[in-house]
Write an enzyme that holds these catalytic residues in place. Structure first.
Site, PDB file in Angstrom:
ATOM      1  N   SER A 143       0.855  -1.183   0.000  1.00  0.00           N
ATOM      2  CA  SER A 143       0.000   0.000   0.000  1.00  0.00           C
ATOM      3  C   SER A 143       0.892   1.235   0.000  1.00  0.00           C
ATOM      4  CB  SER A 143      -0.899   0.000   1.234  1.00  0.00           C
ATOM      5  OG  SER A 143      -0.095   0.221   2.375  1.00  0.00           O
ATOM      6  N   LYS A 144       0.246   2.378   0.009  1.00  0.00           N
ATOM      7  CA  LYS A 144       1.006   3.631  -0.138  1.00  0.00           C
ATOM      8  C   LYS A 144       2.065   3.804   0.941  1.00  0.00           C
ATOM      9  CE  LYS A 144      -1.514   6.474  -3.209  1.00  0.00           C
ATOM     10  NZ  LYS A 144      -2.914   6.853  -3.270  1.00  0.00           N
ATOM     11  N   ARG A 145       1.826   3.212   2.137  1.00  0.00           N
ATOM     12  CA  ARG A 145       2.835   3.439   3.177  1.00  0.00           C
ATOM     13  C   ARG A 145       4.149   2.714   2.862  1.00  0.00           C
ATOM     14  NH1 ARG A 145       2.476  -1.003   6.712  1.00  0.00           N
ATOM     15  NH2 ARG A 145       0.738  -2.210   5.937  1.00  0.00           N
ATOM     16  N   GLY A 177       5.540   3.130  -0.047  1.00  0.00           N
ATOM     17  CA  GLY A 177       6.140   3.926  -1.127  1.00  0.00           C
ATOM     18  C   GLY A 177       5.179   3.976  -2.292  1.00  0.00           C
TER      19      GLY A 177
END
Ligand code: GLU
Length: 488
Positions: free
Chosen positions: A256-258, A260
């Site tokens: 997921s976005k966390r 990168g």
């Protein structure tokens, strides 16, 4: 795997925002499978959930497929014999099939209000039961519900799932999976506004578009029993399914976005090469027999087997991606690397650089490049304007070699400035190296003590390309100007 039907696979994204790298990862397996079997790769836009549409997403899908070289054979832009390829343009089909299901009793009209459904959910949650529809409306006699619909009463169509039994699914990647039917919810297939939901639209379209293999994300595996019931109800052969594992980030959690970047086009914008991304993506969850890491599309097409995809999960290893990208960058001819760098290389305005200068610059730094965008950090200090700007903020401690001193640095730089002033141009890295190393020895100095501060003075960096390459690239006047700035 014996293939008896013409292979037709599809990518069926919903245009709800950025294209996730997982979508491209999936598209690639579909594309490869189609190419390997002389089949067709179809793009279908699944936009039936109109509330979740994000303007511009469809264009992003086209752009991403193009950049990753996964062009569909059929789709909204290409056209094809099974169009339209956008679900919002196919509503009549879904209505007709929803009606057929109701007629057969495999589906039914449900008139429950949202208040009743909310109450039901609340009661079930309080009783620690999984919330699902209680089949109240299945008991309404068909003539009665038909009459209510004809009179304009709002109704949805639900799938009538048998309350007992199991359904066995054979998945190309996951093997056999058995689903118990008694835990499934009678999903809505068509909403009261006449729009279908995912389950109905996907089955109708995969059938009408003659899809032979559905290769999609694992998150859809729980939907399989509903889809199989629909195929059965219509009397259609179901396609073969292959559910790809989840993509995991560095902590082995779903990417997921966390972790990168996850947007497919961000990798392009960060300076990854399309061919390196393709290579990286195919090795995520699959590897060739020989465990090679650098594989061309042609090699992949020869070796890839869909059923060899590792069902345990695909690990998104950013360090590996950078390593692969670096390897692709190094394998480019310097002239084509210069070309590929054009959109990324910020040449300061006013700097005039020749094609030959760029070639030399690229040769000096390509070993250290992991991404195309790295070029700026690695070589832009060569531009006087950039060097001047960085000079004002420069920490002079960097000039001091291990075991050296500030005084020795000044002394060595003064000596170097004098020696450089005595050399004539044109000068080349090779010749300078030979001459300077013997001059250092003759002056009773040490290579490290003389060359370290020189390299840092020229580049303002602790790590940089070779000092003689830098002297050649900068030329005499600019090299001297830099060294002298530290002496005076
Ligand atoms: N439209 C679905 C999605 O967003 C497609 C699922 C499928 O491939 O069946 O991902």
């Amino acid at each position: 795997m014996a293939i008896t039907k013409t292979v037709r696979v599809r990518l069926a994204p919903s245009p709800t925002g950025e294209v996730h790298i997982g979508t491209i990862w999936m598209a690639q397996f579909n594309w490869l499978f189609a190419r390997q079997h002389d089949g067709a790769f179809v793009l279908r836009i699944e936009d039936t959930d109109q509330n979740r549409l994000v303007p511009g997403s469809v264009e992003h899908i086209y752009e991403a497929l193009d950049w990753y070289e996964l062009q569909p054979d059929e789709g909204p832009l290409q056209g094809g014999p099974y169009g339209p390829y956008i679900q919002s343009q196919r509503l009549d089909f879904y209505r007709q099939y929803a009606y057929q299901l109701v007629e057969q009793g495999s589906g039914y009209y449900c008139f429950c209000t949202s208040e009743r459904l909310a109450e039901l959910r609340q009661m079930q949650t309080a009783a620690k039961q999984a919330p699902r529809y209680d089949k109240k409306c299945v008991a309404i006699p068909p003539e009665q519900s038909r009459a209510r619909v004809a009179a304009g009463e709002p109704a949805v169509v639900r799938l009538n799932i048998p309350v007992h039994g199991t359904i066995v699914h054979h998945d190309l990647v996951r093997g056999n999976v058995t689903f118990a039917l008694d835990v499934l919810d009678d999903s809505v297939l068509m909403k009261s506004d006449g729009w279908p939901t995912y389950h109905l639209a996907v089955v109708v379209d995969d059938h009408l578009m003659n899809i032979s293999h559905v290769i999609r994300a694992e998150e859809w595996l729980p939907s399989v029993p509903k889809h199989l019931l629909l195929y059965r109800a219509f009397g259609w052969d179901a396609p073969i399914f292959a559910h790809l594992p989840l993509i995991l980030g560095s902590d082995r959690q779903k990417l997921s976005k966390r972790h990168g970047a996850t947007s497919a086009l961000t990798f392009r914008d960060e300076g990854f090469l399309s061919e390196a991304m393709q290579n990286f993506l195919v090795l995520m969850g699959w590897h060739p027999k020989g465990n090679e890491e650098i594989l061309s599309r042609q090699q992949v097409l020869k070796q890839f087997r869909l059923e060899q995809i590792n069902q345990a999960g695909a690990f998104f290893d950013r360090a590996k991606l950078e390593w692969i990208n670096g390897a692709y960058i190094r394998s480019l001819e310097p002239a084509s690397l210069v070309e590929r760098l054009a959109p990324w290389w910020h040449i300061p305005s006013g700097a005039s650089v020749s094609a030959e200068w760029k070639l030399r610059a690229v040769k000096a730094v390509r070993e250290r490049m992991k991404k195309l965008t790295d070029v700026n950090e690695l070589i832009n200090f060569a531009f006087p304007a950039v060097w001047d700007q960085e000079f004002s903020l420069f920490n002079r401690q960097l000039l001091i070699p291990p075991k050296g001193s500030e005084r020795a640095v000044k002394d060595n730089l003064a000596w170097t400035a004098k020696w450089l002033a005595g050399q004539s141009e044109p000068w080349s890295a090779g010749e300078l190296k030979k001459q300077m190393i013997s001059a250092i020895a003759a002056a009773g100095r040490l290579n490290a003590e003389a060359l370290w501060p020189l390299r840092v003075a020229l580049t303002l960096r602790a790590a940089s390309p070779d000092v003689f390459d830098m002297l050649e690239l900068l030329g005499k006047t600019e090299s001297l100007r830099r060294v002298r700035s530290f002496v005076s």
